[in-house]
Scaffold this motif. Structure first.
Motif, mmCIF file in Angstrom:
data_model
loop_
_atom_site.group_PDB
_atom_site.id
_atom_site.type_symbol
_atom_site.label_atom_id
_atom_site.label_comp_id
_atom_site.label_asym_id
_atom_site.label_seq_id
_atom_site.Cartn_x
_atom_site.Cartn_y
_atom_site.Cartn_z
ATOM 1 N N ILE A 81 42.715 31.465 54.682
ATOM 2 C CA ILE A 81 42.927 30.255 53.873
ATOM 3 C C ILE A 81 43.998 30.534 52.812
ATOM 4 O O ILE A 81 44.891 29.710 52.572
ATOM 5 N N CYS A 82 43.922 31.718 52.202
ATOM 6 C CA CYS A 82 44.931 32.087 51.186
ATOM 7 C C CYS A 82 46.305 32.232 51.830
ATOM 8 O O CYS A 82 47.327 31.816 51.259
ATOM 9 N N HIS A 83 46.347 32.822 53.014
ATOM 10 C CA HIS A 83 47.605 32.978 53.765
ATOM 11 C C HIS A 83 48.221 31.594 54.013
ATOM 12 O O HIS A 83 49.409 31.364 53.788
ATOM 13 N N PRO A 105 54.811 15.757 38.108
ATOM 14 C CA PRO A 105 55.290 17.113 37.916
ATOM 15 C C PRO A 105 55.682 17.757 39.250
ATOM 16 O O PRO A 105 55.202 17.344 40.303
ATOM 17 N N LYS A 106 56.538 18.753 39.163
ATOM 18 C CA LYS A 106 56.997 19.461 40.362
ATOM 19 C C LYS A 106 55.804 20.163 41.009
ATOM 20 O O LYS A 106 54.840 20.519 40.324
ATOM 21 N N PRO A 107 55.869 20.412 42.341
ATOM 22 C CA PRO A 107 54.753 21.122 42.983
ATOM 23 C C PRO A 107 54.512 22.473 42.304
ATOM 24 O O PRO A 107 55.462 23.194 42.011
ATOM 25 N N ALA A 108 53.255 22.743 42.016
ATOM 26 C CA ALA A 108 52.913 24.016 41.377
ATOM 27 C C ALA A 108 51.579 24.467 41.930
ATOM 28 O O ALA A 108 50.777 23.633 42.382
ATOM 29 N N HIS A 109 51.340 25.766 41.912
ATOM 30 C CA HIS A 109 50.083 26.253 42.470
ATOM 31 C C HIS A 109 49.035 26.447 41.392
ATOM 32 O O HIS A 109 49.306 26.979 40.328
ATOM 33 N N ASP A 110 47.807 25.991 41.709
ATOM 34 C CA ASP A 110 46.691 26.123 40.784
ATOM 35 C C ASP A 110 45.657 27.031 41.451
ATOM 36 O O ASP A 110 45.122 26.684 42.510
ATOM 37 N N SER A 115 40.767 28.862 45.036
ATOM 38 C CA SER A 115 39.539 29.656 45.127
ATOM 39 C C SER A 115 38.305 28.758 45.259
ATOM 40 O O SER A 115 37.319 29.161 45.891
ATOM 41 N N SER A 116 38.395 27.540 44.747
ATOM 42 C CA SER A 116 37.239 26.654 44.863
ATOM 43 C C SER A 116 36.989 26.230 46.323
ATOM 44 O O SER A 116 35.870 26.373 46.831
ATOM 45 N N PRO A 117 37.997 25.752 47.080
ATOM 46 C CA PRO A 117 37.731 25.492 48.502
ATOM 47 C C PRO A 117 37.362 26.743 49.295
ATOM 48 O O PRO A 117 36.599 26.652 50.260
ATOM 49 N N ASP A 199 36.424 40.861 45.775
ATOM 50 C CA ASP A 199 36.461 40.001 44.579
ATOM 51 C C ASP A 199 37.647 39.036 44.563
ATOM 52 O O ASP A 199 37.583 37.965 43.974
ATOM 53 N N LEU A 200 38.762 39.479 45.180
ATOM 54 C CA LEU A 200 40.045 38.817 44.950
ATOM 55 C C LEU A 200 40.056 37.322 45.277
ATOM 56 O O LEU A 200 40.569 36.511 44.511
ATOM 57 N N PHE A 201 39.495 36.961 46.454
ATOM 58 C CA PHE A 201 39.668 35.582 46.935
ATOM 59 C C PHE A 201 38.963 34.555 46.061
ATOM 60 O O PHE A 201 39.259 33.370 46.139
ATOM 61 N N THR A 202 38.021 35.024 45.246
ATOM 62 C CA THR A 202 37.277 34.072 44.401
ATOM 63 C C THR A 202 37.372 34.458 42.920
ATOM 64 O O THR A 202 36.477 34.119 42.139
ATOM 65 N N LEU A 203 38.464 35.136 42.555
ATOM 66 C CA LEU A 203 38.655 35.466 41.137
ATOM 67 C C LEU A 203 38.546 34.200 40.295
ATOM 68 O O LEU A 203 39.070 33.155 40.683
ATOM 69 N N LYS A 204 37.932 34.337 39.134
ATOM 70 C CA LYS A 204 37.738 33.130 38.299
ATOM 71 C C LYS A 204 39.004 32.770 37.539
ATOM 72 O O LYS A 204 39.188 31.630 37.122
ATOM 73 N N THR A 205 39.873 33.779 37.345
ATOM 74 C CA THR A 205 41.127 33.504 36.637
ATOM 75 C C THR A 205 42.300 33.808 37.570
ATOM 76 O O THR A 205 42.175 34.651 38.459
ATOM 77 N N PRO A 206 43.446 33.158 37.371
ATOM 78 C CA PRO A 206 44.587 33.402 38.253
ATOM 79 C C PRO A 206 44.978 34.876 38.220
ATOM 80 O O PRO A 206 44.931 35.508 37.150
#
Ligand code: FAD
Ligand code: NDP
Length: 526
Positions: A81-83, A105-110, A115-117, A199-206
């Protein structure tokens, strides 16, 4: 420990003919990941009375998850999913090059938007796996278990106190406990501050500026998508990229990733990780050759330096089961350990690929041999695989180096072509000139590499299939069948291409490496 012992107390509704009154179950499976779930469900399908234990110990950073094992929770699924999210980021840029405009706004990643989906999707899969076991009539026990004897295991049921353990037994036991990421205790600060794929895929902070340590599948896949999502990413590689893979393809992955912004620190290992006053991570490095030291500041450090089998807590000595020095099982062709009724499947097997489809097929075949009279063994030859870096690398069979080692240079012919994907060429995805051509002109780094490693003495039978390019996973899956059917180079030449695609390159591979001619192709697709 006051243990309650259950023996043949709950007859199964499967109507199977395997019931042995001396045991609680026909089969106990330890581990509810890819291999364990497959073995348990397949055994139940053939009438066996089955219990499956699964329990997730928290990661070094405290992450936990549900049923389904590594693949579903912290491996293949969240990674893919991240890929995909990373690829979409690039697709947005391509879209702008092909007429799309985006407003403000311009496309940006959140990060939370990704991580929520990921969390939701894995929650849904956890639920579906639980329901799958239920409808297959497999008893699911969410508890950590360990052996108490050759046929028995113990566990603490939910809500019970220490001392209220229950012991159950089975005629056959399958161990499918998988592995967990290695975090080096010898690097101060690593256990405390570094995360892993757990842990990485669901880190709470970017993740922010990230250091990935390691040079194989996980380090490169994580570095790839994190770069595509707009993070500054460095990869500390102690030796080479993708050991064991075809060198030319591995180096191409490194070159393409570098071109798209991932920075590689070769022959470099972290020696110390400390927290800065503003909560970031200061990593000290040492070059393995020159011993030169330097440091840098990161927001996240991801260790991806391999996985250890999770076998230490199984109390195997109670069952008399032996491990190799690395904590894995050495099994015979039927995945049998040194104790005849105890088997192992998946990532805990010595010398076998640590891949989900391998674990699944091995578990299914084992269950059919145990409960359906099958004789079919797992075939570990020609297992296809794909590294899901932004430009993927799929392969099946031998690398050029392994083919030369096995058959001698004189017996190996390599056919290959490097080229640019039509769509990316049209969007000028790669603008940066990277290589100096023979004529002194700058060349672009072509993104794709199609390569067949053939055996001259067997009429150019293809013993190695390699593809670096978009959708390599999808492409390699199809060609895996051709390899299993013993395809020769002439069979590839007989294919009619599908135009314009990247995969059609395999229908027109005319240049051999030995010829000394350029294998760089211009034009569309392959
Ligand atoms: P696991 O799936 O690890 O399952 C073992 C289960 O047993 C776990 O739930 C564990 O908690 C449980 N357990 C352990 N001890 C006990 C105990 N004592 N009692 C009860 N339960 C216990 N493979 C691919 O083919 N394609 C990919 O794209 C891919 N991507 C990956 C990405 C990452 C980041 C990682 C880490 C792995 C990836 N893999 C991929 C590898 C794949 O996930 C594994 O090969 C596969 O999950 C192994 O399955 P398994 O059944 O052996 O073990
Ligand atoms: P691997 O075992 O594949 O590779 C370990 C990497 O870490 C190597 O590059 C190794 O370098 C390096 N390394 C080992 N020890 C250290 C150390 N102490 N310090 C620095 N670097 C070190 O591990 P991964 O974690 O990448 O993956 C585990 C397994 O999971 C894979 O083998 C694969 O089977 C499976 N997987 C499959 C995927 C897929 O199918 N797409 C995706 C992800 C994982 P060196 O070469 O020098 O030994």
């Amino acid at each position: 420990m006051a243990t309650v012992s259950l023996r043949g107390t709950e007859p199964r509704s499967n109507g199977g003919s395997h019931a042995n009154p001396n045991y609680t179950y026909d089969l106990i499976v330890i581990g509810g990941g890819s291999g364990g779930l497959a073995a348990a469900k397949e055994a139940a399908k053939h009438g066996a009375k089955v219990a499956l234990f699964d329990y997730v110990k928290p990661s070094t950073q405290g992450s936990k998850w549900g049923l389904g094992g590594t693949c579903v929770n912290v491996g293949c699924v969240p990674k893919k999913i991240c890929h995909y999210s990373g690829l979409l980021g690039h697709a947005i840029k391509d879209a702008q090059a092909l007429g799309w405009t985006f407003g403000d706004p311009k496309p940006a990643h959140d990060w939370e938007g990704l991580s929520s989906p990921v969390r939701d999707h894995r929650g849904m899969l956890n639920f579906l796996y639980r329901r799958g076991l239920q409808s297959a009539h497999v008893e699911y026990i969410n508890a950590l278990t360990a052996f108490t004897g050759p046929h028995s295991v113990t566990y603490l049921p939910k809500g019970k106190e220490e001392g209220e353990e229950v012991e159950v037994s089975a005629a056959h036991i399958v161990i499918a406990v998988g592995g967990r990421p290695v975090v080096p205790r010898e690097v101060p600060g690593a256990v405390e501050y570094a995360v892993t794929s757990d842990d990485l895929f669901t880190l709470k902070t970017p993740p922010g500026k990230t250091l990935c340590v390691g040079g194989s599948y996980i380090a490169l896949e994580c570095a790839g998508f994190l770069t595509e999502l707009g993070n500054e990413v460095h990869v500390a590689v102690r030796s080479i990229l993708l050991r064991g893979f075809d060198r030319q393809c591995a180096e191409k992955i490194g070159a393409v990733m570098q071109e798209f912004g991932t920075e590689f620190l070769y022959q470099t290992m972290p020696t110390h990780i400390a927290k800065t006053e503003d909560g970031r991570l200061k990593v000290s490095f040492r070059h393995t050759g020159t011993q030169a030291e330097h440091s840098d500041i990161y927001d996240t450090v991801v260790y991806a330096i391999g996985r250890n089998p999770d076998t230490a807590g199984l109390n195997l000595k109670a069952a008399g089961v032996a491990l190799n020095g690395g904590g894995k099982f050495v099994t015979d062709k039927e995945e049998r350990t040194n104790v005849p009724h105890i088997y192992a499947v998946g990532d805990v097997l010595e010398g076998k690929p640590e891949l989900t489809p391998v674990a699944i097929r091995t578990g299914e075949l084992l269950a059919r041999r145990l409960f359906a009279g099958s004789k079919k063994l797992m075939d570990y030859d020609l297992v296809p695989t794909t590294v899901f870096t932004p430009t993927e690398y799929g392969c099946c069979g031998l690398s050029e180096e392994d083919a030369v080692d096995r058959y001698g240079e004189a017996n190996v012919e390599v056919f290959l072509s490097e080229f640019m994907t039509l769509e990316f060429a049209a969007t000028h995805r790669q603008r940066a000139p990277k290589r100096m051509g023979e004529d002194g002109m700058n060349e672009l780094q072509p993104m794709c590499l199609a390569k067949l490693v053939c055996l001259k003495q067997e009429d150019n039978k293809v013993v190695g299939f390699h593809f670096v390019g978009p959708n390599a996973g999808e492409i390699t899956q199809g060609f895996h069948l051709a390899m299993k059917l013993g395809a020769k180079k002439a069979d590839f030449d007989d294919m009619i291409g599908i135009h314009p695609t990247d995969a059609e390159a395999f229908a027109s591979l005319h240049t051999t490496k030995a010829s000394g001619e350029s294998w760089l192709n211009v034009g569309c697709g392959g």
